[in-house]
Design a protein around this motif. Structure first.
Motif, PDB file in Angstrom:
ATOM      1  N   CYS A 131      -9.928  -2.811  -7.692  1.00 25.74           N
ATOM      2  CA  CYS A 131      -8.748  -2.187  -8.324  1.00 25.74           C
ATOM      3  C   CYS A 131      -7.600  -3.390  -8.518  1.00 25.74           C
ATOM      4  O   CYS A 131      -7.769  -4.331  -7.959  1.00 25.74           O
ATOM      5  CB  CYS A 131      -8.502  -1.025  -7.409  1.00 25.74           C
ATOM      6  SG  CYS A 131      -9.589  -0.122  -6.962  1.00 25.74           S
ATOM      7  N   HIS A 163      -6.583   4.798  -5.346  1.00 21.34           N
ATOM      8  CA  HIS A 163      -7.624   5.508  -5.876  1.00 21.34           C
ATOM      9  C   HIS A 163      -7.323   6.806  -6.598  1.00 21.34           C
ATOM     10  O   HIS A 163      -7.910   7.817  -6.812  1.00 21.34           O
ATOM     11  CB  HIS A 163      -9.008   5.566  -5.477  1.00 21.34           C
ATOM     12  CG  HIS A 163      -9.431   4.215  -4.590  1.00 21.34           C
ATOM     13  ND1 HIS A 163      -9.320   2.980  -5.060  1.00 21.34           N
ATOM     14  CD2 HIS A 163      -9.849   4.333  -3.445  1.00 21.34           C
ATOM     15  CE1 HIS A 163      -9.588   2.138  -4.172  1.00 21.34           C
ATOM     16  NE2 HIS A 163      -9.946   2.791  -2.959  1.00 21.34           N
ATOM     17  N   CYS A 182      -7.154   1.364 -11.603  1.00 18.33           N
ATOM     18  CA  CYS A 182      -8.191   1.829 -10.556  1.00 18.33           C
ATOM     19  C   CYS A 182      -9.586   1.672 -11.117  1.00 18.33           C
ATOM     20  O   CYS A 182     -10.032   2.160 -11.764  1.00 18.33           O
ATOM     21  CB  CYS A 182      -7.755   3.034  -9.912  1.00 18.33           C
ATOM     22  SG  CYS A 182      -9.087   3.834  -8.954  1.00 18.33           S
ATOM     23  N   ALA A 183     -10.300   0.850 -10.146  1.00 17.25           N
ATOM     24  CA  ALA A 183     -11.544   0.640 -10.748  1.00 17.25           C
ATOM     25  C   ALA A 183     -12.422   1.702 -10.569  1.00 17.25           C
ATOM     26  O   ALA A 183     -13.583   1.987 -11.084  1.00 17.25           O
ATOM     27  CB  ALA A 183     -12.100  -0.796 -10.058  1.00 17.25           C
ATOM     28  N   CYS A 186      -4.611  -0.094  -3.668  1.00 18.49           N
ATOM     29  CA  CYS A 186      -4.877   1.238  -4.556  1.00 18.49           C
ATOM     30  C   CYS A 186      -5.150   2.325  -3.731  1.00 18.49           C
ATOM     31  O   CYS A 186      -6.362   2.354  -2.809  1.00 18.49           O
ATOM     32  CB  CYS A 186      -5.833   0.838  -5.510  1.00 18.49           C
ATOM     33  SG  CYS A 186      -6.128   1.925  -6.655  1.00 18.49           S
TER      34      CYS A 186
HETATM   35 ZN    ZN Z   1      -8.554   2.075  -7.067  1.00 18.02          ZN
END
Ligand code: ZN
Ligand code: GDP
Length: 322
Positions: free
Chosen positions: A279, A286, A292-293, A284
């Motif tokens: 991220c 999320h 955000c990955a 993060c």
């Molecule tokens: Zn994230």
């Protein structure tokens, strides 16, 4: 006139001899290897390598011992034995006691069998909570789809089990039409298992099939728990005929996740692992965070929205870590 020893004095001398004995054995050369079968109050039932069981107490400086603990112990003059050391644990399951203090209930578990059934309706989130708890302790997981005879009534549950198989978890189908529970015996091999899952999915019935000789005792355990007489009924270790071990107690059967840091939760979602740490922001959460990955992976279809929602629900529900 020869001095006569009071009973208390003789006991003290015997205790001192035992202490001396323990000190001599401190280098572990003459201690024996043992396996904790159960703890009943201050007594610990220890099995030696020949399979004989001994009622022991533990040295005061040792932390609490639980079923599954591997220990070093010595025989005492006064009969029974004393546990002098605990070997490092591979894993431990903990539950809060009446005062909310986390206590170990079983140690050295290798495999958690998460039981689901067509009835009662499974909660995916509960399965995920078990997966997180197991991952946190490096315990393998297999999903047991029990009451297979009822699958026609609830085809959704097969699809749910399938979605976990796709994530890489073994799924074993069984039920009362599979009296030997052969596939479970096969995964048990020489490992130590616990069986967990919501009430009514058939755990007690399954344990009776796995341990046909032990049904009375299991009945007693669950009965005691049903009546709420023993909130901390001792976990007990059973040898499975054909190999492997099962540690069971009503508390373990209804085990669930209690305390966990939020990043520990994400680690328990195996398909999240490639995205963790990717991220934009290190802290993060999320959620609404930019870059955000994990959310990107959800948008691209690499993480299922339901598992992601389940993750957020677990993080929201957790009590802050102690
Ligand atoms: Zn994230
Ligand atoms: P636990 O609460 O998870 O320990 O579940 P139990 O073993 O007490 O079983 C709950 C109910 O499901 C009982 O009425 C059992 O008779 C029933 N049951 C257990 N196994 C099966 C099965 O394979 N098929 C069906 N149809 N019912 C089962």
């Amino acid at each position: 006139m020869p001095r006569r020893l009071t009973q208390q004095q003789s006991r003290r001398i015997a205790a001192r001899q035992d202490d001396a004995l323990r000190d001599t054995y401190d280098d572990n050369t003459n201690t024996q290897q043992g396996l904790v079968i159960a703890r009943y109050g201050r007594k610990i039932l220890v099995e030696d390598e020949a399979g004989q069981r001994h009622s022991c107490h533990q040295r005061a400086n040792l932390p609490a011992l639980v079923a599954g603990d591997e220990v070093r112990w010595i025989t005492e003059y006064t009969g029974g034995g004393v546990v002098v050391a605990r070997n490092p644990r591979r894993s431990v399951l903990q539950r809060p006691d009446a005062r909310g203090q986390l206590r170990p209930v079983a140690a050295n578990i290798d495999l958690m069998l998460v039981v689901i059934a067509p009835q009662p309706e499974p909660h995916a989130n509960l399965i995920d909570r078990y997966l997180v708890a197991a991952a946190h302790e490096n315990i393998d997981v297999a999903l047991i789809l029990n009451k297979a005879d009822l699958l026609d009534h609830n085809p959704k549950v097969s699809a749910l089990a399938e979605s976990y198989r796709d994530l890489g978890y073994p799924v074993i189908c069984t039920g009362r039409d599979d009296p030997e529970a052969a596939a479970i015996r096969f995964v048990a091999e020489c490992r130590t298992l616990v069986l967990v899952g919501q009430s009514g999915v058939g755990k007690s019935s399954l344990i009776q099939r796995l341990l046909p000789q032990q049904d009375i005792r299991i009945g007693e355990l669950s009965e005691a728990a049903d009546k709420g007489r023993h909130t901390t009924t001792a976990a007990e270790l059973f040898h499975l005929p054909g190999g492997g071990r099962l540690i069971d107690s009503p508390g373990i059967r209804e085990f669930h996740l209690h305390h966990m840091p939020a990043d520990g939760v994400a680690q328990g979602f195996s398909e999240f692992l490639p995205y963790l740490g990717r991220c934009r922001f290190r802290d993060c959460r999320h959620r609404e965070d930019a870059g955000c990955a994990l959310r990107e992976a959800v948008d691209k279809g690499n993480i299922s929205p339901s598992r992601f929602a389940s993750y957020l629900a677990i993080v929201d529900s957790l009590e802050p870590a102690l």
